[in-house]
Design a protein around this motif. Structure first.
Motif, PDB file in Angstrom:
ATOM      1  N   GLN A  27      12.984  62.288 -29.555  1.00 62.75           N
ATOM      2  CA  GLN A  27      12.134  63.210 -30.295  1.00 62.75           C
ATOM      3  C   GLN A  27      12.887  64.509 -30.524  1.00 62.75           C
ATOM      4  O   GLN A  27      13.660  64.943 -29.672  1.00 62.75           O
ATOM      5  N   TYR A  28      12.663  65.109 -31.664  1.00 59.34           N
ATOM      6  CA  TYR A  28      13.196  66.425 -31.973  1.00 59.34           C
ATOM      7  C   TYR A  28      12.013  67.379 -32.091  1.00 59.34           C
ATOM      8  O   TYR A  28      11.469  67.567 -33.181  1.00 59.34           O
ATOM      9  N   PRO A  29      11.564  68.000 -30.972  1.00 60.59           N
ATOM     10  CA  PRO A  29      10.353  68.817 -30.989  1.00 60.59           C
ATOM     11  C   PRO A  29      10.393  69.990 -31.952  1.00 60.59           C
ATOM     12  O   PRO A  29       9.349  70.427 -32.429  1.00 60.59           O
ATOM     13  N   ASN A  30      11.572  70.501 -32.277  1.00 59.44           N
ATOM     14  CA  ASN A  30      11.678  71.639 -33.176  1.00 59.44           C
ATOM     15  C   ASN A  30      12.107  71.248 -34.586  1.00 59.44           C
ATOM     16  O   ASN A  30      12.348  72.103 -35.421  1.00 59.44           O
ATOM     17  N   GLY A  31      12.203  69.953 -34.858  1.00 55.78           N
ATOM     18  CA  GLY A  31      12.644  69.484 -36.166  1.00 55.78           C
ATOM     19  C   GLY A  31      11.507  69.373 -37.163  1.00 55.78           C
ATOM     20  O   GLY A  31      10.343  69.637 -36.850  1.00 55.78           O
ATOM     21  N   LYS A  32      11.863  68.959 -38.373  1.00 54.85           N
ATOM     22  CA  LYS A  32      10.866  68.810 -39.432  1.00 54.85           C
ATOM     23  C   LYS A  32       9.864  67.711 -39.067  1.00 54.85           C
ATOM     24  O   LYS A  32       8.672  67.873 -39.192  1.00 54.85           O
ATOM     25  N   ASN A  33      10.378  66.557 -38.637  1.00 51.03           N
ATOM     26  CA  ASN A  33       9.520  65.466 -38.189  1.00 51.03           C
ATOM     27  C   ASN A  33       9.533  65.468 -36.654  1.00 51.03           C
ATOM     28  O   ASN A  33      10.510  65.070 -36.045  1.00 51.03           O
ATOM     29  N   GLN A  34       8.458  65.906 -36.051  1.00 51.34           N
ATOM     30  CA  GLN A  34       8.402  66.075 -34.604  1.00 51.34           C
ATOM     31  C   GLN A  34       7.904  64.844 -33.864  1.00 51.34           C
ATOM     32  O   GLN A  34       7.858  64.835 -32.641  1.00 51.34           O
ATOM     33  N   ALA A  35       7.533  63.798 -34.578  1.00 47.94           N
ATOM     34  CA  ALA A  35       7.007  62.590 -33.941  1.00 47.94           C
ATOM     35  C   ALA A  35       8.114  61.863 -33.179  1.00 47.94           C
ATOM     36  O   ALA A  35       9.251  61.789 -33.638  1.00 47.94           O
ATOM     37  N   PRO A  36       7.786  61.305 -32.025  1.00 48.86           N
ATOM     38  CA  PRO A  36       8.789  60.513 -31.307  1.00 48.86           C
ATOM     39  C   PRO A  36       9.114  59.227 -32.072  1.00 48.86           C
ATOM     40  O   PRO A  36       8.292  58.732 -32.834  1.00 48.86           O
ATOM     41  N   PHE A  37      10.311  58.711 -31.875  1.00 50.06           N
ATOM     42  CA  PHE A  37      10.707  57.441 -32.462  1.00 50.06           C
ATOM     43  C   PHE A  37      11.426  56.636 -31.392  1.00 50.06           C
ATOM     44  O   PHE A  37      11.919  57.175 -30.410  1.00 50.06           O
ATOM     45  N   TYR A  38      11.447  55.344 -31.572  1.00 49.44           N
ATOM     46  CA  TYR A  38      11.962  54.427 -30.560  1.00 49.44           C
ATOM     47  C   TYR A  38      13.117  53.619 -31.134  1.00 49.44           C
ATOM     48  O   TYR A  38      13.039  53.144 -32.260  1.00 49.44           O
ATOM     49  N   GLU A  39      14.174  53.472 -30.333  1.00 53.10           N
ATOM     50  CA  GLU A  39      15.352  52.716 -30.744  1.00 53.10           C
ATOM     51  C   GLU A  39      15.721  51.712 -29.662  1.00 53.10           C
ATOM     52  O   GLU A  39      15.542  51.970 -28.473  1.00 53.10           O
ATOM     53  N   LEU A  40      16.266  50.586 -30.102  1.00 52.73           N
ATOM     54  CA  LEU A  40      16.805  49.604 -29.168  1.00 52.73           C
ATOM     55  C   LEU A  40      18.269  49.934 -28.914  1.00 52.73           C
ATOM     56  O   LEU A  40      19.015  50.230 -29.851  1.00 52.73           O
ATOM     57  N   LEU A  41      18.659  49.898 -27.669  1.00 52.42           N
ATOM     58  CA  LEU A  41      20.065  50.075 -27.305  1.00 52.42           C
ATOM     59  C   LEU A  41      20.671  48.675 -27.205  1.00 52.42           C
ATOM     60  O   LEU A  41      20.328  47.912 -26.308  1.00 52.42           O
ATOM     61  N   ILE A  42      21.520  48.361 -28.157  1.00 53.80           N
ATOM     62  CA  ILE A  42      22.054  47.012 -28.286  1.00 53.80           C
ATOM     63  C   ILE A  42      23.517  46.994 -27.893  1.00 53.80           C
ATOM     64  O   ILE A  42      24.294  47.856 -28.304  1.00 53.80           O
ATOM     65  N   ARG A  43      23.882  46.003 -27.103  1.00 53.99           N
ATOM     66  CA  ARG A  43      25.283  45.841 -26.727  1.00 53.99           C
ATOM     67  C   ARG A  43      26.048  45.331 -27.940  1.00 53.99           C
ATOM     68  O   ARG A  43      25.697  44.329 -28.542  1.00 53.99           O
ATOM     69  N   ARG A  44      27.091  46.081 -28.286  1.00 55.93           N
ATOM     70  CA  ARG A  44      27.924  45.718 -29.432  1.00 55.93           C
ATOM     71  C   ARG A  44      29.387  45.687 -29.000  1.00 55.93           C
ATOM     72  O   ARG A  44      29.786  46.450 -28.126  1.00 55.93           O
ATOM     73  N   PRO A  45      30.196  44.848 -29.643  1.00 56.47           N
ATOM     74  CA  PRO A  45      31.626  44.900 -29.349  1.00 56.47           C
ATOM     75  C   PRO A  45      32.196  46.241 -29.800  1.00 56.47           C
ATOM     76  O   PRO A  45      31.732  46.817 -30.779  1.00 56.47           O
ATOM     77  N   ILE A  46      33.164  46.729 -29.079  1.00 57.25           N
ATOM     78  CA  ILE A  46      33.816  47.983 -29.473  1.00 57.25           C
ATOM     79  C   ILE A  46      34.496  47.756 -30.814  1.00 57.25           C
ATOM     80  O   ILE A  46      35.275  46.821 -30.991  1.00 57.25           O
ATOM     81  N   GLU A  47      34.172  48.630 -31.744  1.00 58.98           N
ATOM     82  CA  GLU A  47      34.680  48.529 -33.107  1.00 58.98           C
ATOM     83  C   GLU A  47      35.999  49.291 -33.238  1.00 58.98           C
ATOM     84  O   GLU A  47      36.121  50.398 -32.732  1.00 58.98           O
ATOM     85  N   THR A  48      36.973  48.693 -33.899  1.00 58.11           N
ATOM     86  CA  THR A  48      38.223  49.381 -34.176  1.00 58.11           C
ATOM     87  C   THR A  48      38.054  50.189 -35.457  1.00 58.11           C
ATOM     88  O   THR A  48      37.610  49.654 -36.472  1.00 58.11           O
ATOM     89  N   VAL A  49      38.372  51.465 -35.372  1.00 58.28           N
ATOM     90  CA  VAL A  49      38.283  52.359 -36.528  1.00 58.28           C
ATOM     91  C   VAL A  49      39.634  53.047 -36.667  1.00 58.28           C
ATOM     92  O   VAL A  49      40.161  53.587 -35.699  1.00 58.28           O
ATOM     93  N   ASP A  50      40.181  53.018 -37.868  1.00 54.73           N
ATOM     94  CA  ASP A  50      41.465  53.667 -38.122  1.00 54.73           C
ATOM     95  C   ASP A  50      41.361  54.413 -39.447  1.00 54.73           C
ATOM     96  O   ASP A  50      41.685  53.892 -40.504  1.00 54.73           O
ATOM     97  N   SER A  51      40.859  55.629 -39.381  1.00 54.85           N
ATOM     98  CA  SER A  51      40.743  56.458 -40.582  1.00 54.85           C
ATOM     99  C   SER A  51      41.462  57.767 -40.339  1.00 54.85           C
ATOM    100  O   SER A  51      41.897  58.058 -39.225  1.00 54.85           O
ATOM    101  N   ASP A  52      41.568  58.578 -41.386  1.00 53.39           N
ATOM    102  CA  ASP A  52      42.265  59.861 -41.249  1.00 53.39           C
ATOM    103  C   ASP A  52      41.577  60.781 -40.250  1.00 53.39           C
ATOM    104  O   ASP A  52      42.234  61.474 -39.491  1.00 53.39           O
ATOM    105  N   GLY A  53      40.251  60.765 -40.227  1.00 58.15           N
ATOM    106  CA  GLY A  53      39.517  61.704 -39.386  1.00 58.15           C
ATOM    107  C   GLY A  53      39.097  61.170 -38.033  1.00 58.15           C
ATOM    108  O   GLY A  53      38.619  61.933 -37.190  1.00 58.15           O
ATOM    109  N   TYR A  54      39.250  59.877 -37.809  1.00 59.07           N
ATOM    110  CA  TYR A  54      38.767  59.305 -36.543  1.00 59.07           C
ATOM    111  C   TYR A  54      39.472  57.995 -36.261  1.00 59.07           C
ATOM    112  O   TYR A  54      39.633  57.163 -37.156  1.00 59.07           O
ATOM    113  N   LYS A  55      39.874  57.826 -35.034  1.00 62.03           N
ATOM    114  CA  LYS A  55      40.519  56.583 -34.611  1.00 62.03           C
ATOM    115  C   LYS A  55      39.865  56.113 -33.323  1.00 62.03           C
ATOM    116  O   LYS A  55      39.547  56.907 -32.443  1.00 62.03           O
ATOM    117  N   LYS A  56      39.669  54.816 -33.241  1.00 64.65           N
ATOM    118  CA  LYS A  56      39.074  54.252 -32.032  1.00 64.65           C
ATOM    119  C   LYS A  56      39.511  52.807 -31.908  1.00 64.65           C
ATOM    120  O   LYS A  56      39.612  52.082 -32.898  1.00 64.65           O
TER     121      LYS A  56
END
Length: 119
Positions: free
Chosen positions: A11-40
């Motif tokens: 929830q973002y109590p001070n944001g425009k939409n203050q309602a709580p929201f729910y997300e699933l935390l899903i196990r994902r394989p580590i993604e390889t990223v190779d861009s100019d601004g970010y590498k992983k």
């Protein structure tokens, strides 16, 4: 089928939409990223949302039911049914988690069918 590690209420109590929201935390394989601004790179799993992707949301009332009843067991395999938010048809969310393992199916059924005790 996905390995669901948890359900997070945010929830973002001070944001425009203050309602709580729910997300699933899903196990994902580590993604390889190779861009100019970010590498992983790496090996194994994490719960980080892939670049330019959205988290998987879950219907708020259903998430609360799973949490309050104790039906949800973290770090287990589930299938899910999706539907759209009735207030915003463009927002998709999980409307039902379906346990894969037999012992978890029994636990889910027992937890969701047990009436709440009053204090």
């Amino acid at each position: 089928m996905e390995r669901i590690l948890g359900i997070a209420c945010k929830q973002y109590p001070n944001g425009k939409n203050q309602a709580p929201f729910y997300e699933l935390l899903i196990r994902r394989p580590i993604e390889t990223v190779d861009s100019d601004g970010y590498k992983k790179r790496g090996i194994g799993f994490d719960t980080e949302i892939p670049y330019r992707k959205e988290p998987v949301k879950i219907a708020p009332s259903y998430a609360e039911t799973l949490i309050e009843s104790g039906a949800f067991v973290p770090d287990r395999d589930y299938e899910f049914v999706t539907s759209s938010n009735p207030d915003d048809i463009y927002e998709m969310w999980v409307s039902e988690l379906i346990p894969v393992e037999d012992d978890l199916k029994k636990h889910f059924q027992a937890s969701l069918n047990t009436p709440k005790q009053t204090k």
